[in-house]
Every structure is written in structure tokens, then in C-alpha cells.
Design a protein around this motif. Structure first.
Motif, PDB file in Angstrom:
ATOM      1  N   GLY A   1       0.785  -1.259   0.014  1.00 13.17           N
ATOM      2  CA  GLY A   1      -0.044   0.051   0.069  1.00 13.17           C
ATOM      3  C   GLY A   1       0.687   1.363  -0.189  1.00 13.17           C
ATOM      4  O   GLY A   1       0.437   2.285   0.262  1.00 13.17           O
ATOM      5  N   ASP A   2       2.106   1.274  -0.245  1.00 11.09           N
ATOM      6  CA  ASP A   2       2.758   2.549  -0.485  1.00 11.09           C
ATOM      7  C   ASP A   2       3.056   2.957  -2.017  1.00 11.09           C
ATOM      8  O   ASP A   2       3.926   2.529  -2.654  1.00 11.09           O
ATOM      9  N   PHE A   3       1.932   3.582  -2.262  1.00  9.95           N
ATOM     10  CA  PHE A   3       1.737   4.278  -3.533  1.00  9.95           C
ATOM     11  C   PHE A   3       2.728   5.298  -3.960  1.00  9.95           C
ATOM     12  O   PHE A   3       3.171   5.342  -5.133  1.00  9.95           O
ATOM     13  N   ALA A   4       3.192   5.941  -3.045  1.00 13.73           N
ATOM     14  CA  ALA A   4       4.408   7.023  -3.330  1.00 13.73           C
ATOM     15  C   ALA A   4       5.563   6.418  -3.871  1.00 13.73           C
ATOM     16  O   ALA A   4       6.012   6.660  -4.433  1.00 13.73           O
ATOM     17  N   LYS A   5       5.883   5.381  -2.978  1.00 16.98           N
ATOM     18  CA  LYS A   5       6.997   4.333  -3.615  1.00 16.98           C
ATOM     19  C   LYS A   5       6.988   3.975  -4.929  1.00 16.98           C
ATOM     20  O   LYS A   5       7.647   3.732  -5.942  1.00 16.98           O
ATOM     21  N   VAL A   6       5.425   3.297  -5.152  1.00 21.09           N
ATOM     22  CA  VAL A   6       5.067   2.737  -6.413  1.00 21.09           C
ATOM     23  C   VAL A   6       5.248   3.685  -7.324  1.00 21.09           C
ATOM     24  O   VAL A   6       5.796   3.335  -8.693  1.00 21.09           O
ATOM     25  N   GLU A   7       4.745   4.917  -7.329  1.00 23.00           N
ATOM     26  CA  GLU A   7       4.960   5.878  -8.435  1.00 23.00           C
ATOM     27  C   GLU A   7       6.333   6.159  -8.535  1.00 23.00           C
ATOM     28  O   GLU A   7       6.764   6.504  -9.759  1.00 23.00           O
ATOM     29  N   THR A   8       7.287   6.270  -7.605  1.00 24.73           N
ATOM     30  CA  THR A   8       8.595   6.537  -7.836  1.00 24.73           C
ATOM     31  C   THR A   8       9.245   5.574  -8.622  1.00 24.73           C
ATOM     32  O   THR A   8      10.163   6.008  -9.471  1.00 24.73           O
ATOM     33  N   LEU A   9       9.211   4.429  -8.378  1.00 25.31           N
ATOM     34  CA  LEU A   9       9.736   3.321  -9.119  1.00 25.31           C
ATOM     35  C   LEU A   9       9.199   3.195 -10.452  1.00 25.31           C
ATOM     36  O   LEU A   9      10.013   2.875 -11.278  1.00 25.31           O
ATOM     37  N   THR A  10       7.957   3.243 -10.741  1.00 22.00           N
ATOM     38  CA  THR A  10       7.743   3.106 -11.943  1.00 22.00           C
ATOM     39  C   THR A  10       7.735   4.237 -12.870  1.00 22.00           C
ATOM     40  O   THR A  10       7.955   4.168 -14.038  1.00 22.00           O
ATOM     41  N   ASP A  11       8.122   5.451 -12.245  1.00 22.61           N
ATOM     42  CA  ASP A  11       8.216   6.735 -13.081  1.00 22.61           C
ATOM     43  C   ASP A  11       9.610   6.337 -13.580  1.00 22.61           C
ATOM     44  O   ASP A  11       9.794   6.806 -14.717  1.00 22.61           O
ATOM     45  N   GLU A  12      10.442   5.647 -12.844  1.00 22.54           N
ATOM     46  CA  GLU A  12      12.047   5.687 -13.182  1.00 22.54           C
ATOM     47  C   GLU A  12      12.059   4.692 -14.300  1.00 22.54           C
ATOM     48  O   GLU A  12      12.746   4.959 -15.335  1.00 22.54           O
ATOM     49  N   ILE A  13      11.155   3.576 -14.297  1.00 25.41           N
ATOM     50  CA  ILE A  13      11.147   2.719 -15.581  1.00 25.41           C
ATOM     51  C   ILE A  13      10.620   3.574 -16.664  1.00 25.41           C
ATOM     52  O   ILE A  13      11.243   3.259 -17.756  1.00 25.41           O
ATOM     53  N   ILE A  14       9.483   4.269 -16.543  1.00 25.19           N
ATOM     54  CA  ILE A  14       8.973   4.886 -17.669  1.00 25.19           C
ATOM     55  C   ILE A  14       9.885   6.066 -18.223  1.00 25.19           C
ATOM     56  O   ILE A  14      10.033   6.021 -19.430  1.00 25.19           O
ATOM     57  N   ASN A  15      10.492   6.827 -17.408  1.00 20.83           N
ATOM     58  CA  ASN A  15      11.145   7.891 -17.609  1.00 20.83           C
ATOM     59  C   ASN A  15      12.617   7.444 -18.358  1.00 20.83           C
ATOM     60  O   ASN A  15      13.347   8.534 -18.832  1.00 20.83           O
ATOM     61  N   SER A  16      13.077   6.301 -18.247  1.00 22.54           N
ATOM     62  CA  SER A  16      14.021   5.830 -18.807  1.00 22.54           C
ATOM     63  C   SER A  16      14.135   6.039 -20.242  1.00 22.54           C
ATOM     64  O   SER A  16      15.233   5.654 -20.905  1.00 22.54           O
ATOM     65  N   LYS A  17      12.851   5.622 -20.634  1.00 21.52           N
ATOM     66  CA  LYS A  17      12.439   5.696 -22.251  1.00 21.52           C
ATOM     67  C   LYS A  17      13.366   4.390 -22.852  1.00 21.52           C
ATOM     68  O   LYS A  17      13.359   4.297 -24.193  1.00 21.52           O
ATOM     69  N   LYS A  18      13.612   3.484 -21.903  1.00 19.66           N
ATOM     70  CA  LYS A  18      14.311   2.261 -22.574  1.00 19.66           C
ATOM     71  C   LYS A  18      13.034   1.114 -23.069  1.00 19.66           C
ATOM     72  O   LYS A  18      13.497   0.295 -23.931  1.00 19.66           O
ATOM     73  N   PHE A  19      11.929   1.225 -22.609  1.00 24.56           N
ATOM     74  CA  PHE A  19      10.794   0.225 -22.674  1.00 24.56           C
ATOM     75  C   PHE A  19       9.895   0.714 -23.491  1.00 24.56           C
ATOM     76  O   PHE A  19       9.485   1.974 -23.400  1.00 24.56           O
ATOM     77  N   GLU A  20       9.167  -0.177 -24.048  1.00 27.27           N
ATOM     78  CA  GLU A  20       8.038   0.255 -25.024  1.00 27.27           C
ATOM     79  C   GLU A  20       7.113  -1.291 -25.185  1.00 27.27           C
ATOM     80  O   GLU A  20       7.663  -2.212 -24.854  1.00 27.27           O
ATOM     81  N   LEU A  21       5.697  -0.928 -25.353  1.00 29.70           N
ATOM     82  CA  LEU A  21       5.046  -2.053 -25.378  1.00 29.70           C
ATOM     83  C   LEU A  21       5.225  -2.721 -26.682  1.00 29.70           C
ATOM     84  O   LEU A  21       5.281  -2.104 -27.854  1.00 29.70           O
ATOM     85  N   PHE A  22       5.397  -4.035 -26.715  1.00 32.90           N
ATOM     86  CA  PHE A  22       5.464  -4.707 -28.217  1.00 32.90           C
ATOM     87  C   PHE A  22       4.250  -4.549 -29.032  1.00 32.90           C
ATOM     88  O   PHE A  22       3.145  -4.632 -28.506  1.00 32.90           O
ATOM     89  N   ALA A  23       4.272  -4.086 -30.047  1.00 26.93           N
ATOM     90  CA  ALA A  23       3.108  -3.374 -30.922  1.00 26.93           C
ATOM     91  C   ALA A  23       2.039  -4.855 -31.235  1.00 26.93           C
ATOM     92  O   ALA A  23       0.812  -4.517 -31.105  1.00 26.93           O
ATOM     93  N   ASP A  24       2.451  -5.804 -31.474  1.00 21.17           N
ATOM     94  CA  ASP A  24       1.626  -7.203 -31.809  1.00 21.17           C
ATOM     95  C   ASP A  24       1.548  -7.832 -30.418  1.00 21.17           C
ATOM     96  O   ASP A  24       2.208  -8.789 -30.017  1.00 21.17           O
TER      97      ASP A  24
END
Length: 503
Positions: free
Chosen positions: A229-252
Motif C-alpha cells: 500500500g505504499d503508492f508513493a514508492k510505487v509511483e517513484t519506482l515506475t516513474d523511473e522505469i517509464i522515464n528511462s525511455k528504454k521500454f515500450e509495449l510490443f506492438a503485436d
């Protein structure tokens, strides 16, 4: 048989587990005797890590684990109703003597024992490291610690409170509360975040393609913090994954689960398998993981007209979910997730009709590898495919959920997942929207939907008609892990404690 929480005490866990963990050189996997290891030879320093990935494949991917994990979900059934103990699990009625629960317990502790040994070996290498070699050693330790944290995460998902095994010779087997265990796992993950490379698994250097990275540790840490239930930490961790710009959804979405999607840019952790591109001979796979979920019908045919290799038919997807998905307008994810009887797949394989009315007529399409993608000569169901464990879509939806729970707008990460599924975008996304999206996105993925219901406090309402009770939230601790107790040895209430990492 009632679970004997108060009548028995945990026996010596270690004696019930596999005695050691082989350190692997290369595939095919050759064991290296630990007593002969030269810890000054740093070219072999990855061998303990390689052994952990082998243990992930052999222990963590045991077929009974995926079956029992999935059939607790609201939308999944025991595919063959035959009066077995799987059927009881399906109905949230447990028998602590069932070998399957004990197997889950043992296999994940096998992974933990292997990790403990691997970390000790890496410390011995560390004594001979400086500079870049030292950084590499710490990154390797991070990989092992991540996989140890993964095993604890799965144990908590299965059993709740469990034992933290600080040392492989440990005799104190008291159970810690699930919160204590998860905080301990988070320490391992923080070590990995601090020391592993910040690259995608498919960018991993040193010839270790597909190995876990700092972002893998962030993803698992986010999942654990969602549970806590620590959503502040969840946001921080997932923001870093997203903001890395290294990942993307596989189109298919359909082929993400098949050979073209192996180690794609959406992947944060996969269990790797290979047939080396050969139609016979050496094969590194996860035994029956794919096979147990494959359809078992009469009359199935390959796209080329050849014989179809049946699976076991053990996992079924209920009609209520398919109807719910159809009402939502799901096409891409429905086609991918629902492998229907008496139907032709997009790759031309024909799945025969279901002739037994009590068995499933729909199987896990995410475990289906089209026969035209198999290496010529291979017929085993799912051969040469990898097992997807963590992926970027989870980071996006956890990020959306964290933002909504913190009073922010989660539309953008949420709608990235929707767009890939060719679903209309939603504005001012709510928690209800996120719940529905996770239900559809993660069909038959490691029991995520059941874990979500549990952490949202929704089991009592959503599963009310399926015989669920609060006592059935977790599997019982296996009977074979207990023995008759006397006096002060009676099993104690699980301890809430702060557990320090020990190597």
C-alpha cells in the motif's frame, strides 16, 4: 483435514529440500563442483548467477506451481474436473496434505538456498576484485538477490507468513509475518537497484542477454509496494522505469507471447528456454510448464495438416470472463488470451472440440506457441518459447494506479496499454477502470488477478459465489513441513520483525 497451525511445529526445512545448487557454466548446463572453484579466476565469476537462472527455470517454473497459482483466480478453472485435489483448490477448499502445496513451498526454498550459496560464492570472488571487476561482482550479486526476493514474493503470494532463511544451516524456522518477509525482500531489491546496470534485459552486456537488470528490481519492488500500500514508492519506482525511455509495449500483443516476442523491449524478466535451433537433440526448457496448459482434445490439427501435440488441458478460462470481455469490445487481448475449442487460431492451427461437458473449452492462449513457429522437427507444446514473468505493461498500470491513489491523473500510462489493445482511450481514469484493465491485461499471468483482488480487499465480494472465505486467502502451510510439537516448540504466531540481510 484441518490445517494444523497449532498442533505442529515446522520441521528442519533444509532436510526436505534439494541439498545444493549447481553452478552452471554454459548451456547445455555443466555443473562446476564448488569445492574446486578457483575464486581468483574472475572469468568464472558469473557461474553462481547462471546457476540461479537455472534454478528459476527448474524450481520456479515447476508445472504444479503455475497450475495451483492460476486456478485461484476468479476467471480460471481447473481445466479437467475429475475429483482431484486441484478441483478443491479451484473451490478454495484446501487439504494441507496435498503434495502440490508442499511442492510450491519446497521449490521456492530451493531457489532461496541456491541464492544463499551463490551470494557466498560471489563474496569469495569479491575478495579478489577491484575497479570494474568489483562493480561487476556487485551487479552479479544484485541479480542473485533479485531472484531471491522473487522467491520470497511468490512464497508470500502463496502462503502469506513464512520463514526467512538467512543461512542454509539455519535451525530456527519460525515464521515471520508477510510484511516482514516483504520488507526483507525489498532490501535485496534495493541492493539490485543500486548495483545492477540500468539497461533493458535484452541489452544486458557480457553475453548475458536477457538477464535481470536494475529495472527488473524496480518492477518487482513496485509490485511489493503495491501489496504493502505504499503508492508513493510505487509511483517513484515506475516513474523511473517509464522515464528511462528504454521500454515500450510490443506492438503485436498476440505475437508478444510467441517466438517473435522473446526478449522484446517490453520484457523485464523472462525464463529463457532454447532448442538451439535444432529439430532434435539438446533442449533447455521448463519441463511441463507450457504443456500442462495446452488443450487436450480429439481432432486438433497443425496448420500444415500434421499431427497436433496435445497438452494436458489442466487450465481453463471460464465463460463469464469471455462474455465480460466481449461486452467490453475486447478483440486483440481476447484473441490472444482465449484459446478456444473447435476453432482455428490466427496461425491456422485447429483446436479440436471439447467432448466432455464438465471440462474447459477454453485454454490459456498466452501459453500457446503456433506450430508454424516451432523449429522443424520439434513437436512438444511450447518448445523454444520463453516464459514471460514481468513486463512493461505492469509498470504502466501500476504507475496509473499509484497516481490515481495519490489524487493525480493516471490517464497517460493507462491509455498506453489501452491503445495497444485497440481499445478506446478513457479520460479521468478511476480505480474501477484500473481494476478492469488489469483483469483483462493479465489473464493467466502468475495469479496477478488474485493478488490484485487480495490487496484491494475485493476477494470477499468478487469471489463470494465461488466459495471463497477469509480462511482461504492463502494456501495452508504444507502438512509435511510440520511434525508433532511439545511444550515451547508449539508453532508460534508469526513474528512481526525487521530482518537484516545476512549473507
Amino acid at each position: 483435514m484441518k490445517t494444523k497451525f497449532f498442533l505442529y511445529t515446522l520441521i528442519g526445512l533444509l532436510g526436505a529440500l534439494a541439498p545444493s545448487c549447481d553452478y552452471l557454466d554454459k548451456m547445455p548446463e555443466n555443473s562446476v563442483p564448488t569445492q574446486e572453484v578457483d575464486y581468483t579466476n574472475l572469468t568464472n565469476m558469473y557461474q553462481p548467477v547462471s546457476g540461479m537462472y537455472a534454478k528459476l527455470r527448474t524450481s520456479g517454473m515447476h508445472w504444479v506451481i503455475i497450475e495451483l497459482t492460476l486456478i485461484r483466480e476468479q476467471d480460471v478453472m481447473s481445466g479437467q474436473y475429475n475429483g482431484s485435489l486441484y478441483d478443491k483448490t479451484d473451490k478454495y477448499t484446501y487439504d494441507d496434505s496435498f503434495w502440490g502445496y508442499n511442492e510450491i513451498w519446497m521449490q521456492y526454498y530451493n531457489m532461496i538456498k541456491c541464492a544463499n550459496s551463490a551470494i557466498k560464492a560471489l563474496h569469495l570472488y569479491e575478495e579478489n576484485c577491484t575497479g570494474e571487476d568489483l562493480a561487476r561482482n556487485h551487479a552479479y550479486q544484485g541479480e542473485v538477490r533479485l531472484l531471491r526476493a522473487y522467491a520470497y514474493w511468490r512464497l508470500v503470494e502463496a502462503f502469506g507468513d513464512c520463514t526467512v532463511l538467512l543461512d542454509n544451516n539455519q535451525t530456527d524456522m519460525h515464521r515471520s509475518t508477510k510484511e516482514s518477509v516483504l520488507r526483507y525482500a525489498l532490501k535485496d531489491l534495493q541492493y539490485g537497484i543500486d548495483n545492477m546496470r540500468k539497461v533493458r534485459p535484452n541489452e544486458a552486456p557480457d553475453g548475458h542477454l536477457g538477464s535481470a537488470t536494475a529495472y527488473t528490481a524496480m518492477l518487482l519492488a513496485a509490485k511489493i509496494n503495491c501489496f504493502l500500500g505504499d503508492f508513493a514508492k510505487v509511483e517513484t519506482l515506475t516513474d523511473e522505469i517509464i522515464n528511462s525511455k528504454k521500454f515500450e509495449l510490443f506492438a503485436d500483443y498476440y505475437n508478444m507471447w510467441k517466438i517473435p516476442g522473446k526478449l522484446c523491449n517490453e520484457s523485464l524478466l523472462e525464463c529463457q528456454c532454447t532448442d538451439y535451433g535444432n529439430g532434435s537433440g539438446d533442449l533447455v526448457d521448463a519441463d511441463q510448464w507450457f504443456n500442462c496448459m495446452g488443450p487436450n482434445t480429439v481432432g486438433s490439427k497443425r496448420a500444415d495438416g500434421g499431427a497436433w501435440a496435445n497438452g494436458w488441458g489442466d487450465i481453463g478460462i471460464i465463460k463469464d470472463l469471455r462474455d465480460w470481455a466481449a461486452a467490453r469490445g475486447e478483440t486483440v487481448r481476447a484473441t490472444t488470451s482465449f484459446l478456444m475449442a473447435d476453432a482455428v487460431t490466427p496461425d491456422g492451427d485447429y483446436i479440436g472440440p471439447q467432448t466432455n461437458p464438465v471440462n474447459t473449452d477454453c485454454w490459456n492462449g498466452k501459453a500457446y506457441t503456433p506450430t508454424n513457429q516451432l523449429t522443424p522437427g520439434r513437436t512438444k507444446y511450447g518448445t523454444n518459447n520463453n516464459i514471460r514473468i514481468f513486463r512493461y505493461a505492469d509498470a504502466l498500470l501500476m504507475n496509473a494506479e499509484a497516481k490515481v491513489m495519490l489524487g493525480k491523473n493516471g490517464d497517460e500510462p493507462f491509455n498506453q496499454v489501452r491503445r495497444r489493445a485497440q481499445m478506446p482511450e478513457i479520460t479521468n481514469v478511476t480505480l474501477r477502470d484500473i481494476k478492469d484493465e488489469r483483469r483483462m491485461e493479465f489473464v493467466c499471468e502468475w495469479g496477478d488477478n488474485y493478488t490484485d483482488l487480495r490487496r484491494w480487499g475485493d476477494c470477499a465480494t468478487v469471489l463470494a459465489d465461488l466459495n471463497w472465505t477469509p480462511e482461504a486467502e492463502y494456501f495452508p502451510l504444507p502438512f509435511s513441513q510440520y511434525t508433532s510439537a511439545q511444550g515451547e516448540d508449539l508453532i508460534k504466531t508469526p513474528v512481526e520483525e525487521e530482518i537484516d540481510l545476512a549473507d
